[in-house]
Design a protein around this motif. Structure first.
Motif, PDB file in Angstrom:
ATOM      1  N   ASP A  18     -35.810  23.166 -20.910  1.00  0.00           N
ATOM      2  CA  ASP A  18     -34.968  23.530 -22.048  1.00  0.00           C
ATOM      3  C   ASP A  18     -33.485  23.495 -21.699  1.00  0.00           C
ATOM      4  OD1 ASP A  18     -34.804  24.432 -24.804  1.00  0.00           O
ATOM      5  OD2 ASP A  18     -34.085  26.332 -23.997  1.00  0.00           O
ATOM      6  N   TYR A  19     -33.153  23.680 -20.412  1.00  0.00           N
ATOM      7  CA  TYR A  19     -31.758  23.560 -19.998  1.00  0.00           C
ATOM      8  C   TYR A  19     -31.283  22.113 -20.069  1.00  0.00           C
ATOM      9  CZ  TYR A  19     -31.406  28.407 -18.402  1.00  0.00           C
ATOM     10  OH  TYR A  19     -31.356  29.778 -18.352  1.00  0.00           O
ATOM     11  N   GLU A  25     -25.623  15.703 -11.671  1.00  0.00           N
ATOM     12  CA  GLU A  25     -24.263  15.965 -12.130  1.00  0.00           C
ATOM     13  C   GLU A  25     -23.875  17.443 -12.077  1.00  0.00           C
ATOM     14  OE1 GLU A  25     -23.815  14.235 -15.979  1.00  0.00           O
ATOM     15  OE2 GLU A  25     -23.999  12.174 -15.251  1.00  0.00           O
ATOM     16  N   LEU A  26     -24.595  18.232 -11.279  1.00  0.00           N
ATOM     17  CA  LEU A  26     -24.321  19.668 -11.216  1.00  0.00           C
ATOM     18  C   LEU A  26     -23.496  20.072  -9.999  1.00  0.00           C
ATOM     19  CD1 LEU A  26     -27.812  21.075 -12.273  1.00  0.00           C
ATOM     20  CD2 LEU A  26     -25.772  20.830 -13.680  1.00  0.00           C
ATOM     21  N   GLU A  27     -23.325  19.155  -9.056  1.00  0.00           N
ATOM     22  CA  GLU A  27     -22.662  19.483  -7.793  1.00  0.00           C
ATOM     23  C   GLU A  27     -21.280  20.101  -8.009  1.00  0.00           C
ATOM     24  OE1 GLU A  27     -22.233  19.429  -3.498  1.00  0.00           O
ATOM     25  OE2 GLU A  27     -23.984  18.795  -4.655  1.00  0.00           O
ATOM     26  N   ASN A 155     -25.729  31.952 -14.672  1.00  0.00           N
ATOM     27  CA  ASN A 155     -24.771  32.024 -15.780  1.00  0.00           C
ATOM     28  C   ASN A 155     -24.103  30.682 -16.015  1.00  0.00           C
ATOM     29  OD1 ASN A 155     -25.214  34.727 -16.349  1.00  0.00           O
ATOM     30  ND2 ASN A 155     -23.614  35.446 -14.968  1.00  0.00           N
ATOM     31  N   ARG A 156     -23.770  29.996 -14.935  1.00  0.00           N
ATOM     32  CA  ARG A 156     -23.120  28.688 -15.086  1.00  0.00           C
ATOM     33  C   ARG A 156     -24.075  27.663 -15.687  1.00  0.00           C
ATOM     34  NH1 ARG A 156     -18.764  27.541 -10.257  1.00  0.00           N
ATOM     35  NH2 ARG A 156     -17.712  29.566 -10.410  1.00  0.00           N
ATOM     36  N   LEU A 157     -25.327  27.715 -15.289  1.00  0.00           N
ATOM     37  CA  LEU A 157     -26.312  26.816 -15.892  1.00  0.00           C
ATOM     38  C   LEU A 157     -26.424  27.092 -17.385  1.00  0.00           C
ATOM     39  CD1 LEU A 157     -29.166  26.848 -13.211  1.00  0.00           C
ATOM     40  CD2 LEU A 157     -27.421  25.096 -13.567  1.00  0.00           C
ATOM     41  N   LYS A 158     -26.352  28.365 -17.748  1.00  0.00           N
ATOM     42  CA  LYS A 158     -26.417  28.749 -19.152  1.00  0.00           C
ATOM     43  C   LYS A 158     -25.202  28.218 -19.911  1.00  0.00           C
ATOM     44  CE  LYS A 158     -26.975  32.856 -22.088  1.00  0.00           C
ATOM     45  NZ  LYS A 158     -27.081  34.336 -22.089  1.00  0.00           N
ATOM     46  N   THR A 164     -23.264  21.747 -23.737  1.00  0.00           N
ATOM     47  CA  THR A 164     -23.945  20.521 -24.153  1.00  0.00           C
ATOM     48  C   THR A 164     -24.374  20.606 -25.612  1.00  0.00           C
ATOM     49  OG1 THR A 164     -24.743  20.153 -21.893  1.00  0.00           O
ATOM     50  CG2 THR A 164     -25.889  18.991 -23.668  1.00  0.00           C
ATOM     51  N   LEU A 165     -24.928  21.757 -26.000  1.00  0.00           N
ATOM     52  CA  LEU A 165     -25.346  21.947 -27.389  1.00  0.00           C
ATOM     53  C   LEU A 165     -24.152  21.929 -28.329  1.00  0.00           C
ATOM     54  CD1 LEU A 165     -28.045  24.750 -26.940  1.00  0.00           C
ATOM     55  CD2 LEU A 165     -28.452  22.354 -27.514  1.00  0.00           C
ATOM     56  N   LEU A 166     -23.052  22.562 -27.897  1.00  0.00           N
ATOM     57  CA  LEU A 166     -21.856  22.614 -28.727  1.00  0.00           C
ATOM     58  C   LEU A 166     -21.283  21.221 -28.964  1.00  0.00           C
ATOM     59  CD1 LEU A 166     -19.741  24.312 -30.195  1.00  0.00           C
ATOM     60  CD2 LEU A 166     -18.510  24.540 -28.031  1.00  0.00           C
ATOM     61  N   LYS A 167     -21.235  20.413 -27.906  1.00  0.00           N
ATOM     62  CA  LYS A 167     -20.714  19.056 -28.045  1.00  0.00           C
ATOM     63  C   LYS A 167     -21.585  18.228 -28.983  1.00  0.00           C
ATOM     64  CE  LYS A 167     -18.453  19.061 -23.537  1.00  0.00           C
ATOM     65  NZ  LYS A 167     -18.512  18.624 -22.136  1.00  0.00           N
TER      66      LYS A 167
END
Length: 400
Positions: A18-19, A25-27, A155-158, A164-167
């Motif tokens: 779901d994330y 691309e998380l580094e 928290n950062r993953l959240k 992403t959803l906002l964009k």
């Protein structure tokens, strides 16, 4: 030795999917926290690991360049089993890990300490871990600090998920704006046409008193029509028609690149040929990337797992366009062990069972049912064709 499986593993995997994270691309987002964890613990190595159906993905690291490993080889698979930190004082003396490549070969690890990355729903997405070639002592004060760092990672993953959803919503709003502009063009065109007719008749209709007012209507209508045209077909937007928004879009070429970068290592380690073909006439057309890596990743990892050394995994990517609708046509085929009709039926029902790969890899039984669940959630279609001992072929049709 039997690998551990969390009690509610399927829902844990759903939470992770779901994330909708791109592990490659998380580094940059997590590098500082990973480095801080190593400083706090006083260890040479620190990592943020996410654990999916088949693979442990190292999405940020300090002191080591490892990007992924089979889940069954990891120590973090034990960390995600509980709520408390998990510690191994000496990996060389632990039956579960003493023969693992990271213990017997470079970097010759001995010490491990990890804490689960627990999200707000109580599911462990992975682990923050610190490791060293020498045994360490982590005081209660440092444990508390490391747990705070782990919470901040979640928290950062959240935040990444929310952005992403906002964009995506912003893009949707822009599309609605275009639709509104399109809808008003007709009425405005009618107003301008009517005003033009009245203007052309002029004094013949003895409308001198309203002629100036009609002229204003005409001028305003033209301005609105020009505005609608600008929204619908501005030059800048025309230039960007095929330009990707990397935050929430792929095209077939970028998707191919992602697949090779993420799963080429697994295929190479297994000595399996991974071939990715892009077909059709819409190779550069953008489409939403939501859940694509989660779906394809499970299928590809499964295909590699059940294909013996010297075999082949073939992936076909195509994008079909009909009117305003787009449909992704995806095929993953392997030359592996194949499946029985009963196994296929179980997958289509969302069920699974633990199995062994062609080289003895551990199977957890959740990857393919997860794919079915995600495909259904996207209103897509999954078809499976297989011949036992020869091949398995998965065909996906996903509306985008």
């Amino acid at each position: 030795m039997e690998s551990p499986i969390p009690e509610d593993e399927f829902n844990r995997l759903l939470q992770l999917a779901d994330y909708d994270l791109d592990n490659s691309e998380l580094e940059n987002s997590l590098k500082d926290l990973t480095k801080l964890a190593g400083k706090v613990a006083g260890t040479d190595i620190s990592m943020v690991n996410l654990v999916d159906s088949f693979t442990q993905w190292t999405v940020a690291s300090e002191g080591i360049s490892l990007k992924q490993m089979p889940r069954e080889d990891s120590v973090c698979q034990y960390t995600i089993m509980g709520k408390q930190p998990f510690e191994i004082k000496d990996l060389t003396k632990d039956e579960r890990f003493k023969d693992k490549f990271y213990v017997t070969d470079d970097p010759n690890l001995r010490y491990y300490w990890g804490v689960p990355l627990k999200n707000e729903s109580g599911f462990n997405l992975g682990a923050l871990c610190v490791m060293d070639k020498e045994t360490k002592y982590i005081s209660p004060e440092k444990v508390e600090l490391l747990e705070i760092i782990a919470d901040e990672i979640v928290n950062r993953l959240k935040v990444i998920k929310a952005l992403t959803l906002l964009k995506a919503e912003v893009k949707s709003a822009k599309e609605k704006q275009k639709q509104v502009a399109h809808d008003i063009r007709g009425p405005i065109g009618g107003i301008i046409g009517l005003a033009q007719i009245i203007k052309e008749k002029g004094n013949t209709n003895q409308l001198e008193d309203v002629l100036d007012f009609i002229k204003i209507i005409q001028k305003s209508g033209k301005s609105l029509l020009e505005l609608a045209d600008e929204i619908l077909s501005s030059r800048e937007e025309d230039k960007k028609e095929l330009r990707l928004n990397p935050d929430n879009e792929y095209n077939l070429m970028t998707l191919k690149e992602k697949i090779i970068n993420l799963y080429g290592v697994q295929a190479e380690q297994k000595k399996v040929t991974l071939e990715v073909l892009v077909e059709g006439n819409h190779k550069e057309k953008p489409f939403p990337k939501a859940k694509l890596l989660q779906i394809l990743g499970n299928l590809i990892s499964n295909a590699i797992k059940f294909t013996a050394s010297g075999g082949k995994v073939y992936i076909s990517l195509n994008l079909a366009e009909k009117s305003q609708n787009k449909e992704l046509l995806l095929v993953v085929k392997d030359t592996g062990a194949g499946m029985t009709a009963e196994q296929i039926e179980a997958i289509m029902k969302g069920e699974g069972q633990t199995t062994q790969g062609s080289a003895g890899e551990k199977g957890y039984g959740f990857g393919l049912p997860l794919v079915k669940h995600l495909v259904d959630g996207m209103n897509g279609v999954l078809k499976i064709d297989s011949k036992l001992g020869e091949y398995a072929r998965f065909e996906l049709r996903l509306p985008v």
